[in-house]
Design a protein around this motif. Structure first.
Motif, PDB file in Angstrom:
ATOM      1  N   CYS A  11      -7.715   1.082  -0.067  1.00 19.47           N
ATOM      2  CA  CYS A  11      -8.299   1.550   1.187  1.00 19.47           C
ATOM      3  C   CYS A  11      -9.715   2.039   0.923  1.00 19.47           C
ATOM      4  N   ASN A  12     -10.554   1.926   1.930  1.00 23.87           N
ATOM      5  CA  ASN A  12     -11.945   2.345   1.821  1.00 23.87           C
ATOM      6  C   ASN A  12     -12.160   3.821   2.126  1.00 23.87           C
ATOM      7  N   CYS A  18      -2.407  10.921   3.351  1.00 26.56           N
ATOM      8  CA  CYS A  18      -1.932   9.552   3.105  1.00 26.56           C
ATOM      9  C   CYS A  18      -1.492   9.357   1.666  1.00 26.56           C
ATOM     10  N   TYR A  21      -1.750   4.305  -0.175  1.00 24.95           N
ATOM     11  CA  TYR A  21      -2.918   3.527  -0.576  1.00 24.95           C
ATOM     12  C   TYR A  21      -3.288   3.873  -2.009  1.00 24.95           C
ATOM     13  N   SER A  51      -0.454  -3.968   7.577  1.00 24.95           N
ATOM     14  CA  SER A  51      -0.854  -2.575   7.393  1.00 24.95           C
ATOM     15  C   SER A  51      -1.258  -2.411   5.938  1.00 24.95           C
ATOM     16  N   GLU A  54      -5.835  -0.659   3.562  1.00 26.56           N
ATOM     17  CA  GLU A  54      -6.641  -1.175   4.672  1.00 26.56           C
ATOM     18  C   GLU A  54      -6.592  -2.696   4.632  1.00 26.56           C
ATOM     19  N   THR A  79      -5.223  -0.887  11.438  1.00 28.44           N
ATOM     20  CA  THR A  79      -6.445  -0.716  10.659  1.00 28.44           C
ATOM     21  C   THR A  79      -7.056   0.653  10.913  1.00 28.44           C
ATOM     22  N   ASN A  80      -7.909   1.079   9.985  1.00 26.57           N
ATOM     23  CA  ASN A  80      -8.646   2.325  10.230  1.00 26.57           C
ATOM     24  C   ASN A  80      -9.885   2.082  11.088  1.00 26.57           C
ATOM     25  N   TYR A  82     -12.876   0.849  10.470  1.00 21.50           N
ATOM     26  CA  TYR A  82     -14.218   0.943   9.894  1.00 21.50           C
ATOM     27  C   TYR A  82     -14.941  -0.405   9.824  1.00 21.50           C
ATOM     28  N   ILE A 102      -5.281   1.335  15.999  1.00 26.58           N
ATOM     29  CA  ILE A 102      -6.047   2.278  15.189  1.00 26.58           C
ATOM     30  C   ILE A 102      -5.474   3.662  15.469  1.00 26.58           C
ATOM     31  N   LYS A 115     -10.928   9.471   9.943  1.00 25.61           N
ATOM     32  CA  LYS A 115     -10.620   8.602  11.087  1.00 25.61           C
ATOM     33  C   LYS A 115     -10.800   9.415  12.363  1.00 25.61           C
TER      34      LYS A 115
END
Length: 196
Positions: A11-12, A18, A21, A51, A54, A79-80, A82, A102, A115
């Protein structure tokens, strides 16, 4: 049967609650993903939602969506947000995406979550202008979210843009759900009565 499929764990961003990830995993190989999609189709699956991590970090995500659609299954994406720019939204349209979700955690980013509505509102406006797929905005409570009133603001903004809405309760960094306090419960009851 609706299935969530994780094409990449990376994930970015790093949200404090969380545990789903990492920062290093490579994408699941395309051929492996195709085998999984084909097997899900054989099981009679009606929809597959990507899912993660990301999922938009997977370099062949559009081709995987086309594979899902070629089997007559619905294709979804959690998705987040971004990476949503006009060109990318149009590519998702062309790939046959049916729905996108989102989760927006707060109005202003903090140490728990990036987010936020402040960061993502421009992305939401692009979705409203260009997406041919359904968009759902999920507001959240719990998991270290500081201001439960943010869920009302997020829900209201999503409806203004013509999106469907939902509200969820997120776990903490250990994966545990905590009971909602009275202010959080009041927001949950109010917002969940307005979801569409």
């Amino acid at each position: 049967l609706l299935v969530h499929l994780v094409p990449i764990r990376r994930c970015n961003i790093d949200c404090g609650y969380c545990n789903e990830y990492d920062k290093v995993s490579p994408p699941v190989p395309y051929d492996t993903m195709c085998e999984r999609i084909d097997r899900l189709a054989a099981f009679g699956t009606s929809g597959v939602a990507f899912s993660g991590g990301e999922p938009m970090l997977h370099p062949q995500l559009d081709d995987l969506m086309r594979r899902i659609r070629s089997h007559g299954m619905m294709a979804g994406l959690i998705t987040n947000g971004y990476f949503l720019v006009e060109e990318r939204i149009k590519r998702l349209n062309a790939a046959g995406l049916d729905y996108l979700q989102i989760s927006i955690d707060n109005v202003i980013p903090d140490e728990v979550s990036k987010k936020s509505l402040k960061v993502l509102d421009a992305k939401l406006q692009l979705l409203a202008a260009h997406a041919s797929f359904q968009v759902n905005i999920n507001s959240v409570l719990g998991g270290g979210i500081k201001n439960p009133e943010d869920a009302r603001t997020i829900n209201r903004r999503a409806r203004e843009l013509g999106f469907t809405t939902s509200i969820g309760i997120i776990h903490d960094g250990l994966g545990q759900l905590k009971p909602l306090g009275a202010p959080e419960r009041a927001v949950y009851d109010d917002v969940s009565s307005q979801v569409n």
